[in-house]
Scaffold this motif. Structure first.
Motif, short mmCIF file in Angstrom:
data_model
loop_
_atom_site.label_atom_id
_atom_site.label_comp_id
_atom_site.label_asym_id
_atom_site.label_seq_id
_atom_site.Cartn_x
_atom_site.Cartn_y
_atom_site.Cartn_z
N ASP A 290 0.82 -1.21 0.00
CA ASP A 290 0.00 0.00 0.00
C ASP A 290 0.85 1.27 0.00
O ASP A 290 0.52 2.28 0.63
N ARG A 291 1.95 1.19 -0.75
CA ARG A 291 2.82 2.35 -0.93
C ARG A 291 3.12 2.53 -2.41
O ARG A 291 3.10 1.59 -3.20
N THR A 292 3.43 3.78 -2.77
CA THR A 292 3.76 4.15 -4.14
C THR A 292 5.16 4.73 -4.15
O THR A 292 5.56 5.42 -3.20
N TYR B 235 -0.32 -2.63 -4.06
CA TYR B 235 -1.57 -2.29 -3.39
C TYR B 235 -2.40 -3.51 -3.02
O TYR B 235 -2.54 -4.45 -3.82
N GLN C 261 -5.05 8.02 -5.32
CA GLN C 261 -4.50 9.29 -4.85
C GLN C 261 -3.05 9.49 -5.29
O GLN C 261 -2.70 10.52 -5.88
N ASP C 262 -2.21 8.49 -5.02
CA ASP C 262 -0.78 8.64 -5.29
C ASP C 262 -0.46 8.65 -6.77
O ASP C 262 0.34 9.47 -7.25
N GLN D 272 -8.75 0.45 1.04
CA GLN D 272 -7.54 1.20 1.40
C GLN D 272 -6.52 1.20 0.27
O GLN D 272 -5.97 2.25 -0.08
N GLN E 235 -7.83 3.30 -2.72
CA GLN E 235 -7.76 4.73 -2.45
C GLN E 235 -6.33 5.24 -2.53
O GLN E 235 -6.06 6.31 -3.10
N ARG E 236 -5.40 4.46 -1.97
CA ARG E 236 -4.00 4.86 -2.02
C ARG E 236 -3.51 4.94 -3.46
O ARG E 236 -2.82 5.89 -3.85
#
Length: 241
Positions: A68-70, A107, A119-120, A112, A115-116
């Motif tokens: 869940d990080r970009t 992701y 957005q990112d 969650q 959405q991440r």
């Protein structure tokens, strides 16, 4: 038949006890070799140790995306020559790359993670679409189903219906239809249910130790030459005796 290692026993026990919502979690880890930016799988040569090479490239990449990080790697920066993400399990990867840079994320499939990603990816795209990310290659890394009874990898069946959400999102942001690269659960591939019992046993005919060594390396690394993936073919190679 080999005895289960404590690591594998813990994995199998966890698979029985985890709640369905927890199954979306991935183990953030590195990844094995794969294909070219257009998704054409590289030939595997035993003398070149492609799995080890892939693992090293994933582990050594200076820019990483955990669950869940970009991440964004600017290849003109000496400290950002490659990027990577590994440990995919119930997760989707999005990669937007050019010769100059790569935007990529790891992701979960629930709200969650979606959405991440939304957005990112949109934020980075807006910043770099006219320079570093102009005319990119766009790819999705998605999990497919393993038939638990037979061990067959169902390459045309995504495990999560949410995969389509990420495909649509990548298309919406970039204006390009993404190419798809696939992976599967390597542990599910080399194990099977025990008839009449709880838990799992080894599926005959596989190299359990090598499969275990690469089970956390579903993922990719990316450079100015494009992304390289741990592909379905490579995962099967890792499990062969």
């Amino acid at each position: 038949m080999q005895l289960f290692t404590l690591h594998r026993f813990n994995y199998l026990l966890a698979g029985v006890l985890l709640a369905p919502s927890a199954l979306q979690l991935c183990l953030a880890a590195p990844q094995p070799l794969g294909n070219d930016p257009q998704g054409v799988t590289l030939g595997l040569r035993k003398d070149s140790n492609p799995l080890k090479t892939f693992k090293a490239n994933v582990d050594n990449a200076p820019v990483k995306a955990s669950q869940d990080r970009t991440a964004f790697a600017d290849f003109s920066n000496a400290g950002q020559q490659t990027g990577s993400s590994r440990g995919f399990n119930q997760c989707v990867g999005v990669i937007i790359s050019t010769h100059d840079a790569a935007l990529f994320g790891h992701y979960t499939c629930g709200d969650q993670g979606q959405q991440r990603a939304r957005q990112d990816l949109q934020q980075y795209w807006n910043q770099h679409k006219d320079d570093k990310l102009k005319n990119p290659d766009v790819m999705i890394y998605a999990k497919v189903v393993v038939n638990d009874a037979t061990g067959e990898v169902m390459e045309n069946s995504f495990e999560s219906a949410s995969t389509q959400v990420f495909i649509n999102l990548a298309r919406q942001i970039t204006g390009k239809t993404p190419a798809i690269e696939k992976y599967f659960d390597l542990d599910a591939y080399v194990t099977m249910p025990k008839p009449g019992e709880s838990g799992r046993g080894e599926r005959p005919g596989f190299d359990q130790d090598t499969a275990l060594a690469y089970s956390d390396y579903a993922g990719f690394w990316v450079s100015k030459n494009g992304p390289r993936f741990m592909t379905v073919r490579m995962q099967k190679e890792a499990a062969q005796k």
